[in-house]
Design an enzyme around this catalytic site. Structure first.
Site, PDB file in Angstrom:
ATOM      1  N   SER A  18       9.714  15.636  11.659  1.00 19.33           N
ATOM      2  CA  SER A  18       8.466  16.316  12.020  1.00 19.33           C
ATOM      3  C   SER A  18       8.513  17.813  11.717  1.00 19.33           C
ATOM      4  O   SER A  18       7.484  18.475  11.677  1.00 19.33           O
ATOM      5  CB  SER A  18       8.154  16.102  13.506  1.00 19.33           C
ATOM      6  OG  SER A  18       7.880  14.746  13.763  1.00 19.33           O
TER       7      SER A  18
ATOM      8  N   GLY B 151      -1.311 -17.124  20.254  1.00 22.22           N
ATOM      9  CA  GLY B 151      -0.199 -17.728  20.981  1.00 22.22           C
ATOM     10  C   GLY B 151       1.049 -17.780  20.123  1.00 22.22           C
ATOM     11  O   GLY B 151       1.356 -16.851  19.377  1.00 22.22           O
TER      12      GLY B 151
ATOM     13  N   ARG C 243       0.833  -1.203   0.000  1.00 18.32           N
ATOM     14  CA  ARG C 243       0.000   0.000   0.000  1.00 18.32           C
ATOM     15  C   ARG C 243       0.870   1.258   0.000  1.00 18.32           C
ATOM     16  O   ARG C 243       0.548   2.234  -0.661  1.00 18.32           O
ATOM     17  CB  ARG C 243      -0.945   0.000   1.219  1.00 18.32           C
ATOM     18  CG  ARG C 243      -2.121   0.971   1.092  1.00 18.32           C
ATOM     19  CD  ARG C 243      -1.873   2.328   1.676  1.00 18.32           C
ATOM     20  NE  ARG C 243      -1.359   2.242   3.011  1.00 18.32           N
ATOM     21  CZ  ARG C 243      -0.370   3.005   3.471  1.00 18.32           C
ATOM     22  NH1 ARG C 243       0.198   3.923   2.724  1.00 18.32           N
ATOM     23  NH2 ARG C 243       0.045   2.854   4.710  1.00 18.32           N
TER      24      ARG C 243
ATOM     25  N   GLU D  57       4.366   9.835   7.689  1.00 11.19           N
ATOM     26  CA  GLU D  57       3.324  10.787   7.252  1.00 11.19           C
ATOM     27  C   GLU D  57       2.759  11.534   8.461  1.00 11.19           C
ATOM     28  O   GLU D  57       1.559  11.741   8.577  1.00 11.19           O
ATOM     29  CB  GLU D  57       2.175  10.079   6.518  1.00 11.19           C
ATOM     30  CG  GLU D  57       2.613   9.089   5.471  1.00 11.19           C
ATOM     31  CD  GLU D  57       2.844   9.703   4.124  1.00 11.19           C
ATOM     32  OE1 GLU D  57       2.670  10.914   4.000  1.00 11.19           O
ATOM     33  OE2 GLU D  57       3.209   8.961   3.206  1.00 11.19           O
TER      34      GLU D  57
END
Length: 396
Positions: free
Chosen positions: A149, A351, A101, A375
Site C-alpha cells: 500500500s 447449498g 481479466r 490495485e
C-alpha cells in the site's frame, strides 16, 4: 483439454434498461466478447482453475477480440475505443473469470498504457503493436515484498552507468510475470526519484519465479520479478516521468477496468443463483418462492443496478478525460464489495452445489478475495474517498 458438458446459459441482468445508454458499437463489442467467453473460456476455466494453471492458449483470442489495450490508438495496434467500450470488455471477460481479466488488464492498463503515455516514440513502435496482438506479453513491477500500500517506500533501484542503468531489487505478486516477455518496472534512481523502465526477458540477472499455493486467481499466473545487477539500456527508460505519478496513473487505468470487471463476476453469480432458484425444489416448490431467497435476489439485483449506473457514468467521464482518481477509487471499491457479497449469498442459495466446480460461484468468490486487495486495498480506497471529502490525509 477437458471441456465441461455444462452449457454457459448466462443472460446479463439489465433491470433499468441501461442498454439504451450504450451505443450500437458498445453493444456489438459486448456481444462479440460475450460470445467468445461462452465459447472459449466457460468450457475450460473450471478445469484450469482446479489445476492452478493459466490457459495460455487464450492469449491469441484475447488479442483478436481487442482485449489488449482497446483504448490505445489504432496507429500503435490498439482499437482506439472509448472507455465505456474498455469497461464493457473487462466486464464480459471477468464474467468468465477474474484471472483472465487480470491478464488483459495488466497488458492493457499497466504495460501498454505507460509505454503509450510515458514512453518514447521508438518504445511505442517497438512494443505496442506486438503487445496488442498478444505476440508479446507484459507485466507491471511496482509492489515489493515490504511495500504494498506504500509503494513510495520501494527499495528497487537503478544506478547510472553511463550507457546503461544497473537495476537491483525485487517485486512480488506480479500477474503474468512467469510468462511475460517484458516488464514495466518502477525503481528509484540515485536521487531517490521513481523512474519507469522496460526490462526484457533474457536480460542477464532478470528472473521471474512463479508463486504457487494460491487459493485465489488460480487460473492466472502470478510470480516475482528479481533483478540482480540487470543492465538496462538507456533507451528502455521512460524519458520524462518522475515520481509516483507515473505508476499511479497506470493503476487508475487498471482500477477503472476492475470497477467494470468485478460487476461482471457479480452478474454471473446473480444469474446463476436466479436460474437455480427457479429449478431447485424444496418443501414442494422452487426455492425462489421463499421469502428469504427472494430477499437475497432482490438485494443482488439492486446492488448490481446501482453499480451499473455508477460505472456507466464513470465511463462517460473517463472518455471525456474528466474522471478523477478518487471517483475511480470509489467505483473500484464499490464494485468489488458488492460482488463479494453477491458471490457469498449466491453460494449459500446453491447449498452444497455452490462449492463445486459445476457452478462458477465458489471460483468467483475465491477470485474476488484477491480483487478486493489488489490495485489498492478495500480500506485504502475508503481512505482515498475520506481524504477527498474531508481534505484531511488519514494515511499518515
Amino acid at each position: 483439454m477437458n471441456k465441461s458438458a455444462k452449457k454457459d446459459l448466462y443472460e446479463a441482468p439489465d433491470y433499468y434498461q441501461l442498454d439504451e445508454l450504450l451505443s450500437e458499437e458498445h453493444r456489438l463489442i459486448r456481444s462479440t466478447v460475450r460470445d467468445w467467453v461462452k465459447k472459449e473460456v466457460s468450457p475450460i476455466i473450471e478445469d484450469f482453475a482446479q489445476r492452478a494453471e493459466f490457459p495460455k492458449h487464450l492469449i491469441k483470442g484475447l488479442g483478436e477480440i481487442g482485449a489488449f489495450g482497446p483504448t490505445i490508438p489504432v496507429e500503435y495496434g490498439g482499437a482506439g475505443l472509448d472507455y465505456t467500450a474498455y469497461g464493457i470488455i473487462m466486464q464480459e471477460i471477468e464474467r468468465g473469470d477474474s484471472g483472465i481479466r487480470s491478464t488483459a488488464s495488466v497488458q492493457g492498463s499497466l504495460v501498454m498504457y505507460p509505454i503509450y503515455a510515458y514512453g518514447t516514440e521508438e518504445q511505442r513502435k517497438k512494443y505496442l503493436p506486438k503487445l496488442a496482438t498478444g505476440e508479446l506479453m507484459g507485466c507491471f513491477g511496482l509492489t515489493e515484498p515490504d511495500h504494498g500500500s506504500n509503494p513510495g517506500g520501494m527499495v528497487t533501484n537503478i544506478k547510472d552507468q553511463g550507457d546503461h542503468f544497473l537495476l537491483n531489487g525485487a517485486k512480488m505478486w506480479i500477474s503474468n510475470a512467469p510468462f511475460a516477455d517484458i516488464a514495466v518496472v518502477w525503481a528509484k534512481d540515485e536521487e531517490g526519484k521513481i523512474r519507469g523502465l522496460v526490462v526484457e526477458r533474457g536480460m542477464e540477472g532478470f528472473s521471474t519465479p512463479e508463486t504457487h499455493g494460491k487459493w485465489s486467481l488460480r487460473a492466472s499466473a502470478t510470480g516475482e520479478l528479481v533483478f540482480d545487477n540487470v543492465k538496462v539500456p538507456k533507451e528502455n527508460v521512460f524519458p520524462d516521468i518522475r515520481g509516483l505519478k507515473g505508476p499511479l496513473g497506470c493503476l487508475n487505468q487498471a482500477r477503472y477496468g476492475i470497477a467494470w470487471g468485478a460487476l461482471g463476476a457479480a452478474m454471473d453469480c446473480y444469474d446463476t443463483a436466479l436460474r437455480y432458484s427457479k429449478e431447485r425444489e424444496q418443501f414442494g416448490k422452487p426455492i425462489g418462492g421463499f421469502q428469504l431467497q427472494q430477499k437475497k435476489l432482490a438485494e443482488m439485483i439492486t446492488e448490481i443496478t446501482k453499480g451499473q449506473l455508477l460505472v456507466w457514468r464513470l465511463g462517460v467521464l473517463k472518455s471525456e478525460n474528466r474522471a478523477t482518481a478518487e471517483q475511480i477509487s470509489m467505483a473500484k471499491r464499490n464494485s468489488v464489495e458488492i460482488a463479494l457479497d453477491i458471490a457469498r449469498n449466491a453460494r449459500q442459495m446453491l447449498g452444497g452445489m455452490g462449492i463445486t466446480g459445476e457452478y462458477p460461484i465458489m471460483r468467483h468468490m475465491a477470485n474476488l478475495e484477491s480483487v478486493v486487495t489488489y490495485e489498492g486495498t478495500h480500506d485504502i480506497h475508503l481512505l482515498i474517498t475520506g481524504m477527498d471529502v474531508t481534505g484531511i490525509n488519514a494515511f499518515k
